[in-house]
Design an enzyme around this catalytic site. Structure first.
Site, PDB file in Angstrom:
ATOM      1  N   GLY A  20       0.965  -1.301  -0.080  1.00  0.00           N
ATOM      2  CA  GLY A  20      -0.010   0.064   0.050  1.00  0.00           C
ATOM      3  C   GLY A  20       0.908   1.210   0.043  1.00  0.00           C
ATOM      4  CG  MET A  22       0.979   4.532   5.148  1.00  0.00           C
ATOM      5  SD  MET A  22       1.760   5.863   5.275  1.00  0.00           S
ATOM      6  CE  MET A  22       2.904   5.431   6.909  1.00  0.00           C
ATOM      7  CB  VAL A  25       0.881  -6.401   5.181  1.00  0.00           C
ATOM      8  CG1 VAL A  25       0.298  -7.118   6.221  1.00  0.00           C
ATOM      9  CG2 VAL A  25       0.467  -4.905   5.391  1.00  0.00           C
ATOM     10  CE  LYS A  40       0.184  -0.806   7.232  1.00  0.00           C
ATOM     11  NZ  LYS A  40      -0.458  -1.463   6.179  1.00  0.00           N
ATOM     12  CG  ASP A 136      -6.842   5.091   5.640  1.00  0.00           C
ATOM     13  OD1 ASP A 136      -7.871   5.912   4.951  1.00  0.00           O
ATOM     14  OD2 ASP A 136      -6.322   4.402   5.201  1.00  0.00           O
TER      15      ASP A 136
END
Length: 437
Positions: A20, A22, A25, A40, A136
């Site tokens: 993603g 960020m 994972v 993560k 979020d």
């Protein structure tokens, strides 16, 4: 990060589950406790110095997240720094996220919507009391377990990594379909912004559609969010209870002052409406998981005729340079797993008899722990390998098929399980007959 790498001397990466804005994972093994976890890695904001201010802030925010004690908030086991990259260690859940459920089955019944919304609101209330804002809220951050429980994850990533670091890397958190207008304008995301995200998720569940229309052009979605806003729910679901429609419209108000005062008010408003909702969610999810498990099991291509054999002509063996396969388990936020023909042929080409047996043992352990989806996916890869490498009558092949049938049976796919068991018994009887001659 690569498969087999040891994060911070403890967490051995098993497979990539998703990427993603960020970071990444991974499924991992906690080598100290011997359990499966999700790691993560916040790679978007790497390069942190071990004794720097950013790491101190990350540790403070991780401790704040860990203080949220609520069954509706994903459990944070650990956090730390690995080669300058901050990481979080979390539990792996056994279901699907809300985006996948609605995307696969359509709009949800009112009782199910209210149950999910109440559960989300209770989790948000616990987080807000601990001083943590999610920032979020969106369907892909809402996990639904097989028993119908609702678990939120990815809390406070902006504060964990630091707004300045995120701005520097150009990462944008949040989906404009579910992001509060004041946040889009650069304002501080607070509890009211989380409530807006909750309302947008409810809108999505009740209509089966994105709140601001198709997201073909993100710019157009942002314009609608800041302009006319989310349309009144009454125009999309006229049959919903009036009090529910009113609550969703208030939650989706562009002006934060018009929204409910807090998550507890949402829980109180929905109290009379969610009875039996957990059972509805569990039932719909069970049907979805069963159908996917059956499709996964049937994904093995069979030659026509009575013999069970892997069709290598239909799915050729890999060529040199093919990437190694990854058969991934579930993790919060990860999309539905698939096992494509390309993946299957790579599995066949890369898996030896020894590794097939090892993977079979892993799958059996997953079955015994009740992690049926991960087991079903693993066996769907192992069975054709065993057929191709060992033959359809080999004990390892038959054992793998037996446990595949157990998975199907426990996922309520009884007819398919019986068909597979009948096939296994045919070969077992043949072996017994050969042994008596």
């Amino acid at each position: 990060m690569t498969r087999g790498e040891l994060v911070d001397g403890r967490y051995r990466l098993v497979g990539l589950l998703g990427r993603g804005g960020m970071g990444e994972v991974h499924e991992a093994e906690d080598t100290q406790l011997g359990r499966r976890v999700a790691v993560k890695l916040l790679t978007a904001v790497g390069g942190m110095a071990p004794d720097g201010e950013e790491v101190d802030r990350f540790r403070r925010e991780a401790r704040a997240m860990a203080r949220i004690e609520h069954p509706g908030v994903v459990t944070l086991y650990d956090s730390g720094l690995h080669r300058g990259v901050a990481y979080l260690v979390m539990q792996i859940l056994d279901g699907r996220n809300l985006a996948h459920l609605v995307g696969s089955t359509g709009q949800l019944p009112v009782r199910a919507v209210c149950w999910i919304a109440v559960s989300m609101a209770e989790a948000l209330s616990a987080a807000h009391r601990s001083g943590v804002v999610h920032r979020d809220i969106k369907p892909s951050n809402v996990s639904l377990t097989r028993d119908g429980r609702v678990v939120l994850h990815d809390f406070g990533l902006a504060r964990l990594a630091g707004e300045r670091a995120i701005t520097a890397t150009g990462v944008v958190l949040g989906s404009p379909q579910f992001m509060a207008p004041e946040t889009m304008k650069g304002g501080l995301a607070d509890a009211a912004a989380d409530l807006y995200g909750l309302g947008a998720c409810m809108y999505f569940m009740l209509t089966g559609e994105s709140p601001l229309g198709p997201a073909v052009d993100v710019g157009a979605v942002v314009e609608r969010a800041l302009g006319s806003g989310i349309p009144p729910l009454s125009s999309r679901t006229p049959g919903a209870p009036p009090e529910l429609i009113d609550l969703v419209d208030r939650l989706c108000a562009q002006d934060p002052a018009r929204r409910p005062r807090g998550a507890a008010e949402v829980v109180e408003a929905l109290g009379p409406l969610f009875g039996g909702g957990q059972e509805v969610v569990a039932g719909r999810l069970a049907t979805l998981l069963r159908d996917q498990a059956v499709r996964t099991a049937r994904g093995v291509r069979l030659k026509k005729g009575p013999e069970y054999a892997w069709d290598e002509a239909a799915v050729p063996l890999p060529r040199a340079g093919d990437a190694p396969p990854s058969v991934a388990p579930l993790v919060p936020g990860a999309g539905p797993p698939t096992l494509s023909d390309n993946t299957r042929r790579m599995v066949i080409g890369s898996m030896s008899r020894e590794t097939a047996l090892s993977r079979q043992r892993e799958a059996v352990n997953l079955v015994q722990r009740g992690e049926l989806e991960a087991a079903a996916r693993m066996l769907a890869a192992v069975v054709p390998v065993c057929v191709a490498r060992l033959g359809p009558e080999h004990p390892t092949t038959l054992t793998s098929q037996y446990w595949q049938a157990v998975c199907l049976a426990r996922l309520d796919a009884g007819r398919e399980a019986l068909e597979l068991l009948a096939r296994v018994n045919k070969y077992v009887d043949r072996r017994k007959g050969a042994g008596s001659d």
